[in-house]
Every structure is written in C-alpha cells, then in structure tokens.
Design an enzyme around this catalytic site. Sequence first.
Site, PDB file in Angstrom:
ATOM      1  N   CYS A  53       0.608  14.222  -7.988  1.00  0.00           N
ATOM      2  CA  CYS A  53       0.831  15.668  -8.434  1.00  0.00           C
ATOM      3  C   CYS A  53       1.637  16.418  -7.395  1.00  0.00           C
ATOM      4  CB  CYS A  53      -0.457  16.274  -8.508  1.00  0.00           C
ATOM      5  SG  CYS A  53      -1.261  15.677 -10.062  1.00  0.00           S
ATOM      6  N   ASP A 143      13.483  29.850 -29.769  1.00  0.00           N
ATOM      7  CA  ASP A 143      12.951  30.129 -31.144  1.00  0.00           C
ATOM      8  C   ASP A 143      11.461  29.856 -30.981  1.00  0.00           C
ATOM      9  OD1 ASP A 143      13.046  27.521 -31.072  1.00  0.00           O
ATOM     10  OD2 ASP A 143      13.860  27.231 -33.190  1.00  0.00           O
TER      11      ASP A 143
END
Length: 210
Positions: A53, A143
């Site tokens: 990570c 959108d």
Amino acid sequence: MGINLGDVFPNFEAEIFDETAANGLKKIKFHEWIGKDSWSILFSHPRDFTPVCTTELGMVSQLVDDFAKMKTKVIALSCDSVEEHKGWSKDVMDYSKQKAFGFPIISDPKRELAKQLGMIDPDEQTETGMPLTCRAVFIIGPDYKLKLSMLYPATTGRNFDEIKRLGDKCMVIPSLSLDEAKKLFPKGVEVCQMPSGKGYMRFTPDPSDS
C-alpha cells in the site's frame, strides 16, 4: 452489493484525511468533492502502514499532477482512521520522495462504504478478524456515472501507470468511415498503416478533454 458500469456513483458522506485541512480532518459529500467538470478516481487499499500500500500510494502521489492535467481528482479509501491516515502519509511522502501527499484518503473504519461499493476481500482479515478492503479502482465521469472499475485482491498490487494510460488517446471504432471519423473528432484522427492495408488502427485525442 456493488455498483455497475453506467450507474450513478453514490453521493456518500465521509470523513477524510486532507493534508490541507485543520488537523488533517475534513468531511465531504462525494459529488460536491468531485465538482461539476472533473473526472475522479476512487481507489481502495487494504491497510495503512503496510508495504504494498505504501508503494502504491507513493506512486499515486507522484502522478497527482499528471491526473490533474487530465482534469481528474484522486481519492483513496481504507478502513483505517483519519489519525492513522495522517501518520502514515508522512511515511508515504518520505518513501516516494514527495514534499506533499497530494490527495485525500477516506476513513471507513466500520466498513460501511466498502460494503456498499463491494470492496470487501473475504479472504483477508486483520488480526482481530475484521475483513480488509480489496484493491478496487473506480473511475467516475463528470456526470457522476461509473465509467470503469477494476478489482484486485488485497494480496495483489496495482500498476498506476496503467490507470494513467486510460486517459491517453482513444481508439476510433472500425464501423465509422474515415470521413465520418474526421467530422466526429475535430481534433484529428491518426491512422496507422498496417501490412494488411486495412485502416482499422485509428486514434484520436480524448474528445472529452476540451
């Protein structure tokens, strides 16, 4: 649960680590955070203070400016607290040799958002038996609809150069004639000459990048 391509992405509320905020803590509504004209990348990682990570978020920190040029905001998520994100961000910056972290991290300790978005890895758990988030990537359009999703197990790292490539030139579908393509894509159509003589390898700059 989960979300399908073309669905409007949930307008969730969350606490985030933001290096520019007082004490690093900020609350957001996701659609408001994205804004009206931006794309966004939401990606999850299993746990703070872990090696894979750290390398992944270090790479993202190096790519933030490139994503910004594509009008794309980046936000991460894990099941750790804001305070843990705040402390870990210093490790990420040190490892990646960055002066700024560059993007926020969502805190989801109760796994509510991870469950809603289908980001739980059932095979990977903490030492107390709590499930970890998998390595998911969601790309959301202006959108607010989901345009792309990728799902990796917690044990497998991702290549963020590949995610960056998704904002590169677009391929023109073969069913369009060259004249039609030129009218549809005013930024120009590049045709690669192939040994077959068929002009199906055609590219155009991202039409949404004005």
